[in-house]
Scaffold this motif. Structure first.
Motif, PDB file in Angstrom:
ATOM      1  N   MET A   1     -66.878 -14.802   7.848  1.00  0.00           N
ATOM      2  CA  MET A   1     -66.467 -15.206   9.369  1.00  0.00           C
ATOM      3  C   MET A   1     -65.472 -13.845   9.895  1.00  0.00           C
ATOM      4  SD  MET A   1     -64.532 -18.541  10.826  1.00  0.00           S
ATOM      5  CE  MET A   1     -62.843 -18.234  11.241  1.00  0.00           C
TER       6      MET A   1
ATOM      7  N   GLU B   1     -63.193 -11.691  12.604  1.00  0.00           N
ATOM      8  CA  GLU B   1     -62.222 -11.892  13.357  1.00  0.00           C
ATOM      9  C   GLU B   1     -63.017 -11.834  15.042  1.00  0.00           C
ATOM     10  OE1 GLU B   1     -59.443 -12.945  12.430  1.00  0.00           O
ATOM     11  OE2 GLU B   1     -59.178 -12.284  10.659  1.00  0.00           O
ATOM     12  N   THR B   2     -62.609 -12.565  15.791  1.00  0.00           N
ATOM     13  CA  THR B   2     -63.013 -12.395  17.371  1.00  0.00           C
ATOM     14  C   THR B   2     -62.106 -11.477  17.817  1.00  0.00           C
ATOM     15  OG1 THR B   2     -63.404 -14.858  17.263  1.00  0.00           O
ATOM     16  CG2 THR B   2     -63.441 -13.494  19.282  1.00  0.00           C
TER      17      THR B   2
ATOM     18  N   GLN C   1     -62.288 -19.121  18.767  1.00  0.00           N
ATOM     19  CA  GLN C   1     -60.741 -19.351  18.192  1.00  0.00           C
ATOM     20  C   GLN C   1     -60.397 -17.723  18.213  1.00  0.00           C
ATOM     21  OE1 GLN C   1     -59.869 -21.696  15.095  1.00  0.00           O
ATOM     22  NE2 GLN C   1     -61.831 -21.949  14.555  1.00  0.00           N
TER      23      GLN C   1
ATOM     24  N   THR D   1     -57.887 -14.927  18.769  1.00  0.00           N
ATOM     25  CA  THR D   1     -56.336 -14.690  18.762  1.00  0.00           C
ATOM     26  C   THR D   1     -56.102 -13.078  18.655  1.00  0.00           C
ATOM     27  OG1 THR D   1     -56.262 -14.809  16.338  1.00  0.00           O
ATOM     28  CG2 THR D   1     -55.452 -17.128  17.450  1.00  0.00           C
ATOM     29  N   PRO D   2     -55.396 -12.705  19.367  1.00  0.00           N
ATOM     30  CA  PRO D   2     -54.998 -11.375  19.750  1.00  0.00           C
ATOM     31  C   PRO D   2     -54.983 -10.690  18.123  1.00  0.00           C
ATOM     32  CG  PRO D   2     -53.150 -12.414  20.857  1.00  0.00           C
ATOM     33  CD  PRO D   2     -54.305 -13.299  20.231  1.00  0.00           C
ATOM     34  N   ASN D   3     -55.345  -9.480  17.889  1.00  0.00           N
ATOM     35  CA  ASN D   3     -55.015  -8.830  16.555  1.00  0.00           C
ATOM     36  C   ASN D   3     -53.513  -8.430  16.676  1.00  0.00           C
ATOM     37  OD1 ASN D   3     -54.603  -6.761  14.995  1.00  0.00           O
ATOM     38  ND2 ASN D   3     -56.835  -6.848  14.451  1.00  0.00           N
TER      39      ASN D   3
END
Lengths: 339, 339
Positions: free
Chosen positions: A1, A3-4, A46, A48-50
């Motif tokens: 999975m 990270e977006t 989902q 979330t800013p890095n």
DNA sequence: TTGTAGGCGTTATCAG
DNA sequence: CTGATAACGCCTACAA
């Protein structure tokens, strides 16, 4: 999975990264339609800013550092408590380091925090520290900086303290009001400001009430431990059998004193009255219950963080910052050991 | 005073950023001469790599998160101590959060840490937590994760524990060996695994030694406080005046028990023997000194970090990770309350 | 209203 | 041995 990222959202939606970024930050110049599309997809993935990227851009990490001498210490763990609670409330996280009362370690840890580029540092000095190079470095770099409890007057920064001298004075006055006429003092190490101040408070109090000050009645802790308390109690009773009151630098040591007196059957408070400092939890559960000076530890944590935040914000706005000192109230808690 | 960057060094030296970077990392393919020049200038300008940029590139922050129910707690602060010491030794910093025994807070904090992109998370569950969504999320994201002390068997991750059942069993067996024949148990809340296990250990021990198990002798704490200890002591002595031994979930509560017995002049250990759990510092300073089960708290911290580090490293190498459970030894400390 | 371009500071790849 | 270039993910002028 994986990270977006903004990029992914932009690509699946067929729009630019910029627009996505703006939509997420609710900029006014994005159409309701795209805004909604972005928000929906962001939630679904989902997003979330890095924080690494954000840190790099904004040059802040929303993280502060805290260096204290000892974590396993009723007073300090209460302060920690106050700091992390208040920090969290304001969107900050707290990195905790322990100096173990060693200047060497403390130096390394300051370095670690500076390299980590924390947004600010809160600290209680180790017993040996003063206005040393590593502290100067913090000031020089203009890193927001707050000292609490164990401070040095030489350092020009915000501080959260109690009036140790006054508090000690009151503690000794309390002993005197209870009829003590020969009062010993078990003091802290020579260097820390607060052990100096408590000693001065002791000295002034006895003199004020016409008890001649006698340096032989002052015993100096090296490590401020339970064991030292026992040891000094023994010395006091041997050197000065007529001592009828003892003011002790901190509860932990005072509890050692009580333990020794229990062992050899010296009656507290009948023969000797004892008062400690800091109101550790254990003071109310031992026999006899220890009278002490209550120090608002949680509050100190909260205040420390708020002073730090103030400095962080002011420096961000480029206003030049003037350090402030907050002094908190203490009060005497009367228990069985001074009845 | 601005921060020194690779670029600055490169420009003043008239070479490329790449070369500077390599020189600083002591790559083999840089001439001694340029290497020296770079190193010298770097030192002079006090260059330290910008951790934000490094984080972004390397995708790791060399920071871990720690969530515990209570900081002001002898056991936990010792664990914190072990964790931050071991972490520091290995180049990691520790962000500490406190859940206050609230699942809600715990959830938020897990989220904070995930967003912060810490390299791993160590946690001791709040009393209400189980294999909830926020915990599942950690596992799903494959974030290195270690539970200690207050764990849940349902969660598939590395763990550091003691054998609570065995330890409790030994504590109760100790009471029995001292002649107790009717033993009450003040247990922890219903949910946490360790309070269940300690209860089971109690039950097995009495049964093993042919004392019929009686559920009326079991009292359940809600908040695990000193006050509850006093309250339950009162109930026990009222409900069952012939109880001659009490096994208490943790020292703090046991100290409450002793305090109440002191007040009403019930003799410990003559009339009732009391044994606690965890070996809090105060247990050795109260009267009578409390017998207890020693739990290697500092060690638990150290082990927890090491397990986490193991997982961090293995995941980095893409080996698929198998959680491990480390069980540490406990032992009974016999003091006055069970003489 | 949307998108392009540049930059934050570092590291990795690959060509010279 | 050295360096140009791209990339990490995000933000923000400035254009279109």
């Amino acid at each position: 999975m994986k990270e977006t990222t903004l990029k992914q959202i932009a690509e699946t939606l067929g729009i630019s990264i910029t627009t996505v970024s703006k939509a997420l930050k609710n900029y006014s110049d994005v159409s309701e339609k795209t805004k909604k599309a972005v928000l929906d997809l962001a939630r679904e993935l989902q997003y979330t800013p890095n924080s690494f990227a954000v840190n790099l851009r904004t040059k802040e990490s929303k993280t502060i550092g805290l260096i204290i001498p000892e974590v396993v210490h009723h007073f300090f763990s209460n302060v920690i408590n106050g700091i992390i609670a208040e920090a969290e409330k304001n969107g900050y996280l707290v990195i905790i380091l322990q100096s173990n009362e060693s200047v060497e370690l403390e130096k390394k840890q300051v370095e670690l925090l500076i390299n980590k580029r924390v947004d600010g540092i809160i600290m209680s000095l180790s017993n040996e520290s003063n206005d040393d190079e590593h502290i100067k470095e913090i000031i020089r770099r203009e890193i927001p900086f707050v000292l609490f409890d164990k401070i040095s007057k030489l350092i020009n920064c915000s501080k959260v303290i109690i009036n140790d001298q006054k508090a000690a004075h009151n503690a000794v006055a309390h002993l005197i009001s209870k009829g003590c006429t020969k009062i010993a003092h078990i003091r802290g190490p020579v260097n820390p400001q607060n052990s100096i101040d408590r000693f001065l408070g002791y000295k002034k109090a006895v003199e004020k009430y016409n008890i001649p000050y006698d340096s032989k009645l002052v015993y100096t802790c090296k490590n401020v431990t339970f064991e030292e308390g026992k040891e000094f109690a023994k010395q006091i009773i041997n050197d000065h059998p007529d001592v009828d009151g003892i003011f002790v630098i901190t509860d932990l040591v005072a509890v050692g004193v009580l333990a020794y007196f229990n062992e050899i059957n010296v009656k507290v408070p009948e023969q000797i009255k004892v008062i400690g400092f800091s109101n550790w939890f254990m003071s109310q559960v031992i026999t006899p219950k220890l009278s002490t000076v209550d120090q608002p530890s949680y509050e100190m944590g909260v205040e420390s963080f708020n002073l730090l935040l103030e400095e962080i914000n002011q420096r961000k706005e480029m206003v030049d910052f003037k350090p402030r000192t907050v002094e908190l109230e203490t009060n005497i808690i009367e228990r069985e050991s001074t009845l």
